[in-house]
Scaffold this motif. Structure first.
Motif, PDB file in Angstrom:
ATOM      1  N   THR A 126       0.827  -1.220   0.000  1.00  0.00           N
ATOM      2  CA  THR A 126       0.000   0.000   0.000  1.00  0.00           C
ATOM      3  C   THR A 126       0.852   1.257   0.000  1.00  0.00           C
ATOM      4  OG1 THR A 126      -0.139  -0.099   2.418  1.00  0.00           O
ATOM      5  CG2 THR A 126      -1.921  -1.131   1.167  1.00  0.00           C
ATOM      6  N   SER A 127       2.076   1.172   0.551  1.00  0.00           N
ATOM      7  CA  SER A 127       2.915   2.371   0.604  1.00  0.00           C
ATOM      8  C   SER A 127       3.288   2.855  -0.790  1.00  0.00           C
ATOM      9  CB  SER A 127       4.184   2.097   1.420  1.00  0.00           C
ATOM     10  OG  SER A 127       5.009   1.144   0.777  1.00  0.00           O
ATOM     11  N   ILE A 128       3.396   1.925  -1.747  1.00  0.00           N
ATOM     12  CA  ILE A 128       3.717   2.337  -3.113  1.00  0.00           C
ATOM     13  C   ILE A 128       2.581   3.179  -3.673  1.00  0.00           C
ATOM     14  CG2 ILE A 128       4.076   1.520  -5.471  1.00  0.00           C
ATOM     15  CD1 ILE A 128       5.550  -0.868  -4.343  1.00  0.00           C
ATOM     16  N   ARG A 129       1.367   2.638  -3.605  1.00  0.00           N
ATOM     17  CA  ARG A 129       0.218   3.340  -4.176  1.00  0.00           C
ATOM     18  C   ARG A 129      -0.057   4.645  -3.449  1.00  0.00           C
ATOM     19  NH1 ARG A 129      -4.960  -0.208  -4.280  1.00  0.00           N
ATOM     20  NH2 ARG A 129      -5.045   0.381  -2.074  1.00  0.00           N
ATOM     21  N   ASP A 130      -0.037   4.602  -2.130  1.00  0.00           N
ATOM     22  CA  ASP A 130      -0.397   5.784  -1.358  1.00  0.00           C
ATOM     23  C   ASP A 130       0.660   6.874  -1.460  1.00  0.00           C
ATOM     24  OD1 ASP A 130      -2.651   4.445  -0.652  1.00  0.00           O
ATOM     25  OD2 ASP A 130      -1.978   3.901   1.358  1.00  0.00           O
ATOM     26  N   ASN A 131       1.940   6.497  -1.355  1.00  0.00           N
ATOM     27  CA  ASN A 131       2.996   7.514  -1.410  1.00  0.00           C
ATOM     28  C   ASN A 131       3.083   8.166  -2.781  1.00  0.00           C
ATOM     29  OD1 ASN A 131       4.198   7.618   1.217  1.00  0.00           O
ATOM     30  ND2 ASN A 131       5.025   5.577   0.869  1.00  0.00           N
ATOM     31  N   ILE A 132       2.868   7.390  -3.819  1.00  0.00           N
ATOM     32  CA  ILE A 132       2.936   7.986  -5.157  1.00  0.00           C
ATOM     33  C   ILE A 132       1.720   8.862  -5.411  1.00  0.00           C
ATOM     34  CG2 ILE A 132       2.851   7.444  -7.628  1.00  0.00           C
ATOM     35  CD1 ILE A 132       4.709   5.156  -7.141  1.00  0.00           C
ATOM     36  N   PHE A 133       0.532   8.400  -5.018  1.00  0.00           N
ATOM     37  CA  PHE A 133      -0.665   9.214  -5.264  1.00  0.00           C
ATOM     38  C   PHE A 133      -0.659  10.470  -4.406  1.00  0.00           C
ATOM     39  CE2 PHE A 133      -5.017  10.275  -3.850  1.00  0.00           C
ATOM     40  CZ  PHE A 133      -5.463  10.834  -5.042  1.00  0.00           C
TER      41      PHE A 133
ATOM     42  N   VAL B 154      -7.909   4.674  -3.938  1.00  0.00           N
ATOM     43  CA  VAL B 154      -7.303   5.743  -3.145  1.00  0.00           C
ATOM     44  C   VAL B 154      -8.418   6.667  -2.667  1.00  0.00           C
ATOM     45  CG1 VAL B 154      -5.044   5.717  -4.259  1.00  0.00           C
ATOM     46  CG2 VAL B 154      -6.878   7.053  -5.265  1.00  0.00           C
ATOM     47  N   ASP B 155      -8.128   7.439  -1.648  1.00  0.00           N
ATOM     48  CA  ASP B 155      -9.112   8.383  -1.125  1.00  0.00           C
ATOM     49  C   ASP B 155      -9.073   9.646  -1.968  1.00  0.00           C
ATOM     50  OD1 ASP B 155      -9.907   6.693   0.905  1.00  0.00           O
ATOM     51  OD2 ASP B 155      -8.355   7.398   2.268  1.00  0.00           O
ATOM     52  N   LEU B 156      -9.998   9.732  -2.919  1.00  0.00           N
ATOM     53  CA  LEU B 156     -10.044  10.901  -3.783  1.00  0.00           C
ATOM     54  C   LEU B 156     -10.602  12.092  -3.016  1.00  0.00           C
ATOM     55  CD1 LEU B 156     -11.438   9.370  -7.093  1.00  0.00           C
ATOM     56  CD2 LEU B 156      -9.071   9.767  -6.447  1.00  0.00           C
ATOM     57  N   PRO B 157     -10.237  13.318  -3.403  1.00  0.00           N
ATOM     58  CA  PRO B 157     -10.856  14.495  -2.777  1.00  0.00           C
ATOM     59  C   PRO B 157     -12.359  14.464  -2.956  1.00  0.00           C
ATOM     60  CG  PRO B 157      -8.935  15.117  -4.092  1.00  0.00           C
ATOM     61  CD  PRO B 157      -9.203  13.676  -4.392  1.00  0.00           C
ATOM     62  N   HIS B 158     -13.067  15.162  -2.064  1.00  0.00           N
ATOM     63  CA  HIS B 158     -14.528  15.129  -2.071  1.00  0.00           C
ATOM     64  C   HIS B 158     -15.100  15.601  -3.404  1.00  0.00           C
ATOM     65  CE1 HIS B 158     -18.615  15.302  -0.546  1.00  0.00           C
ATOM     66  NE2 HIS B 158     -18.693  16.562  -0.933  1.00  0.00           N
ATOM     67  N   ALA B 159     -14.400  16.528  -4.053  1.00  0.00           N
ATOM     68  CA  ALA B 159     -14.914  17.065  -5.309  1.00  0.00           C
ATOM     69  C   ALA B 159     -15.052  15.996  -6.386  1.00  0.00           C
ATOM     70  CB  ALA B 159     -14.000  18.187  -5.817  1.00  0.00           C
ATOM     71  N   PHE B 160     -14.327  14.874  -6.260  1.00  0.00           N
ATOM     72  CA  PHE B 160     -14.342  13.827  -7.276  1.00  0.00           C
ATOM     73  C   PHE B 160     -15.263  12.671  -6.894  1.00  0.00           C
ATOM     74  CE2 PHE B 160     -10.469  16.160  -7.860  1.00  0.00           C
ATOM     75  CZ  PHE B 160     -10.260  16.167  -9.226  1.00  0.00           C
ATOM     76  N   ALA B 161     -16.111  12.889  -5.859  1.00  0.00           N
ATOM     77  CA  ALA B 161     -16.937  11.786  -5.364  1.00  0.00           C
ATOM     78  C   ALA B 161     -17.892  11.255  -6.431  1.00  0.00           C
ATOM     79  CB  ALA B 161     -17.719  12.238  -4.133  1.00  0.00           C
ATOM     80  N   GLY B 162     -18.335  12.109  -7.364  1.00  0.00           N
ATOM     81  CA  GLY B 162     -19.325  11.678  -8.342  1.00  0.00           C
ATOM     82  C   GLY B 162     -18.767  11.093  -9.613  1.00  0.00           C
ATOM     83  N   ILE B 163     -17.459  11.089  -9.782  1.00  0.00           N
ATOM     84  CA  ILE B 163     -16.911  10.600 -11.046  1.00  0.00           C
ATOM     85  C   ILE B 163     -16.862   9.077 -11.045  1.00  0.00           C
ATOM     86  CG2 ILE B 163     -15.493  12.677 -11.211  1.00  0.00           C
ATOM     87  CD1 ILE B 163     -13.045  10.893 -10.726  1.00  0.00           C
ATOM     88  N   ASP B 164     -16.957   8.515 -12.219  1.00  0.00           N
ATOM     89  CA  ASP B 164     -16.861   7.064 -12.381  1.00  0.00           C
ATOM     90  C   ASP B 164     -16.162   6.813 -13.707  1.00  0.00           C
ATOM     91  OD1 ASP B 164     -17.084   4.355 -12.607  1.00  0.00           O
ATOM     92  OD2 ASP B 164     -19.209   4.263 -12.079  1.00  0.00           O
ATOM     93  N   PRO B 165     -14.880   6.426 -13.665  1.00  0.00           N
ATOM     94  CA  PRO B 165     -14.136   6.259 -14.927  1.00  0.00           C
ATOM     95  C   PRO B 165     -14.690   5.172 -15.822  1.00  0.00           C
ATOM     96  CG  PRO B 165     -12.898   5.381 -13.058  1.00  0.00           C
ATOM     97  CD  PRO B 165     -14.067   6.112 -12.480  1.00  0.00           C
TER      98      PRO B 165
END
Length: 754
Positions: free
Chosen positions: A536-543, A561-572
């Motif tokens: 997890t340190s790889i993903r979290d530290n890089i993001f 990852v924990d995206l900022p609240h502003a991105f809560a509605g996006i779905d790639p």
């Protein structure tokens, strides 16, 4: 106000109504006075007779007498208007009759005069009876006075008294006949007009207490033969009441565009079960970039904050596609930006204007493309105050992640960053390999790139410790170093033979590289842990140490990852693979119509990082970076002393995979000792050095120096020299000359030993 439950053509006779009011008030008192005078049989008969009007009053008050019945019987309008006072009067009259029948004169005396015996049960009954009689009189005081309650004037409102406008009468009649009447679509849901004009009318829809209003715009559209978009039904103060606005003439083109959109929003999006409940649109304006409309989404007064919608659901509510609708939250939790597009400005894409467009600003931000609003889609590659910034590029095959990685690497080249490129597949980005200071192709080659990057990291760690350097400052001799690793799952995945060593190196760079000017760039399809070394340190530290470029991928990627609240509605996963709408598809195949090949949505996604704009963007289109970089100006890490041994370093495993090859005679690389930099001596060290040079070598006499001489020899401020010498003299490290003021020297060696 005029309501459909009180037909406009029916006007109550004031004389008859006044007589009814007098009867309602007098009935309990007359009954209490006459009943004791009757014999028991007559009293019983009278009580039975009075039961009939009491039952009628009770049925009227409880709503059992429907509007159709009241409209058909004589005096129905009076029964409807006097529901409450008539019922209370009937109860008071029945109480007097029952009391006289059962207890005679004694009971009536207690009912009428019992209030004088308070506190007592008879007193309470008497007070309640008189209260009921008094309430009836108070309720009917305006009828007795000959006028009704005046209403506040409302702009364009139908008058409360006097002749009723024919248009108002038609509106109410149609509503009663087709909506609220017994045979209507929504029985008992009455309309009260609050405003009426030549272009629109407004009103309040009210249902029976405890029942919700269910009238829809489609129902009203059918009743009045008007388009549903001209009708707006919004929330009222409670569920049994809603507000309605109906346009009766067609709006102008501009008004139609905005008012229709606002009405659609309220009807399809902002209702309680909608995807953005308790909101409305404000400030709608044309959006020249999209040919559609841009507006503010604003929370209603009783809504604390806007709910970030699922874009797929929002697109469905507004009958469009996910590529043609966007909501971008702002720092204000009660406002957001909304766009409904006729065409997407991202569809055709924008070619890269040139390599100079990738020059970073003074804070290290580089533009990779444009968002739907026309704003730059930026990613921060380095921060002069913090150091290098890591980047993750995630997207499925065909999403355009290779093109984004090429833009990032070209940005590194333009901004004088040394590139160490790892490509496990061997042919993902040939142009990037040519602009890199070192490129390792294939899985073994990619591991060589990581080993070389790790060696540079170790060197910079040792160098930083030797110089006590806190922040990395880039220069031509000590540049930023970027380590792009394409298709990272090939070496970091759990099935890779190199997983342990690769995850060891990537984790080290992710954790320590930023402050040493080294950036890790991971490019791959998914960010699952099993594809990132199960660390997890790889993903979290890089993001968290940089940015994420999230292109079309599965819906679970935004949960990694924990995206900022502003991105809560996006779905790639809701980004379609092609630019093609349902309207372009034919239900029946016609071979005479040529196929319209759709274009792919490569490069469409979101940039999540310090800039944090939650709007869809598309990266610049550039097929190949060849011709945009200068092969003669490839930057390499000039501060790394073992650069000439890079091939040997790349072949030497490190970390968990390190082996001792001395037995088989093969040579392995060992890092050079870090350069020992001389620190700037302190003021005390400079002063003691100057005095040491003046010391008598045979220690016969003390060699003194004056303050002015010491100041000149050490280039230290005189005040600092004075303070330092005073402290050293106090500690016995230096001695003062008793025969000359301001002179100091080191004590004799014999004195020091003693």
């Amino acid at each position: 106000m005029t309501t459909d439950s009180t037909p406009a053509e029916t006007i109550r006779n004031p004389t008859v109504e006044k007589r009814l009011a007098i009867a309602e008030i007098a009935a309990p008192l007359v009954c209490a006075g006459i009943m004791p005078l009757l014999d028991p049989q007559a009293a019983t008969t009278m009580s039975t007779f009075l039961a009939a009007p009491a039952l009628v009053a009770a049925a009227n008050a409880s709503g059992l007498l429907n509007d159709r019945l009241l409209n058909d019987i004589p005096g129905g309008d009076l029964l409807r208007a006097h529901r409450r006072p008539m019922f209370i009067s009937a109860v008071a009259t029945a109480t007097a009759a029952a009391t006289a029948t059962l207890d005679g004169q004694t009971g009536i005396d207690q009912l009428v005069a019992g209030w004088m015996t308070m506190p007592s049960l008879a007193g309470l009954v008497s007070v309640a009876w008189f209260g009921a009689v008094g309430f009836v009189g108070y309720s009917l005081r305006r009828v007795l006075a000959g006028h009704r309650r005046p209403h506040k004037a409302t702009h364009n409102a139908a008058p409360a008294t006097g002749p009723v406008d024919a248009a108002v009468r038609d509106i109410l009649h149609s509503w009663h006949a087709h909506v609220s009447g017994e045979n209507g679509a929504h029985p008992g849901q009455h309309l009260t007009l609050t405003a009426h004009g030549p272009e629109m009318w407004e009103g309040i829809i009210e249902a029976s207490p405890g029942r919700p209003v269910t009238v829809s715009s489609e129902t009203v559209s059918g009743v009045y033969r008007l388009p549903a978009d001209w009708i707006s039904i919004t929330e009222g103060p409670h569920t049994s009441s809603r507000n309605i606005r109906v346009r009766t003439v067609a709006p102008s083109v501009e008004e139609a565009q905005y008012s229709t959109l606002e009405a659609r929003w309220l009807r399809r999006v902002a209702h309680k079960a909608g995807c953005m409940p308790g909101t409305h649109l404000e400030g709608a304006i044309p959006d020249p970039a999209t040919g559609g409309v841009a507006a503010w989404v604003v929370a209603d007064e009783d809504t604390d904050a806007i709910t970030i919608p699922d874009q797929y659901r929002l697109a469905g509510a507004l009958h469009t596609t996910t590529l043609l609708v966007a909501v971008e939250p702002t720092s204000n939790p009660r406002k957001a930006k909304f766009r409904l597009m006729e065409r997407s400005p991202l569809q055709n894409g924008t070619p890269l204007p040139g390599a100079e467009a990738l020059l970073a600003n003074r804070n290290g931000f580089v533009q990779l493309g444009t968002g739907i609003s026309g704003r730059p889609a930026r990613v921060q590659l380095f921060d002069p105050k913090v150091g290098a910034q890591h980047v993750v590029v995630a997207g499925v095959t065909g999403s355009g992640k290779g093109g984004v990685l090429q833009l990032i690497c070209l940005s590194y080249h333009v901004n004088k960053v040394a590139i160490l490129y790892g490509d496990p597949k061997g042919s993902s980005n040939p142009a990037v390999a040519r602009m890199a200071a070192y490129a390792g192709c294939g899985k073994d080659g990619a591991m060589g790139t990581l080993r070389l990057a790790y060696a540079i990291l170790l060197h910079r760690i040792a160098e930083s410790a030797a110089t006590d350097a806190k922040n990395f400052v880039a220069s031509a001799k000590r540049p930023y170093v970027a380590v792009p690793l394409d298709e990272f799952a090939q070496v970091l995945g759990e099935k890779s033979e190199h997983m342990k060593e690769a995850s060891f190196i990537v984790a080290a760079i992710a954790e320590q590289g930023r402050s040493l000017g080294m950036a890790m760039v991971l490019c791959g399809q998914i960010m699952n842990l099993d594809k990132m070394g199960s660390d997890t340190s790889i993903r979290d530290n890089i993001f968290y140490g940089g940015a994420l470029v999230l292109l079309r991928s599965d819906s679970g990627q935004k949960q990694r990852v924990d995206l900022p609240h502003a991105f809560a509605g996006i779905d790639p996963s809701k980004i379609p693979a092609f630019w093609k709408s349902d309207a372009e598809e034919s239900l029946i195949y016609d071979p005479n119509i040529p196929e319209d090949d759709p274009s792919r949505t490569f490069g469409v996604g979101y940039v999540i990082g310090p800039d944090e704009r939650a709007e869809m963007m598309r990266a610049w289109i550039q097929e190949s970076a060849d011709g945009l970089f200068d092969p003669a100006n490839i930057v390499y890490p000039a501060d790394f002393p073992d650069w000439d041994d890079r091939e040997l370093i790349a072949a030497t495993p490190v970390g968990p995979a390190a082996v001792d090859d001395e037995d088989d005679g093969t040579s392995t690389w060992a890092p050079s000792a870090p350069v020992q930099f001389t620190k700037e001596p302190t003021a005390q060290e400079k002063i003691l050095t100057a005095l040491e040079e003046r010391r008598d070598p045979i220690s016969v006499e003390v060699g003194y120096l004056h303050l002015d001489q010491i100041t000149q020899m050490t280039s230290v401020a005189r005040k600092t020299v004075e303070n330092t010498l005073s402290r050293l003299a106090k500690d016995g490290i230096v001695v003062r000359n008793p025969g000359a003021a301001g002179e100091y020297g080191l004590p004799l060696i014999a004195d020091e030993e003693s």
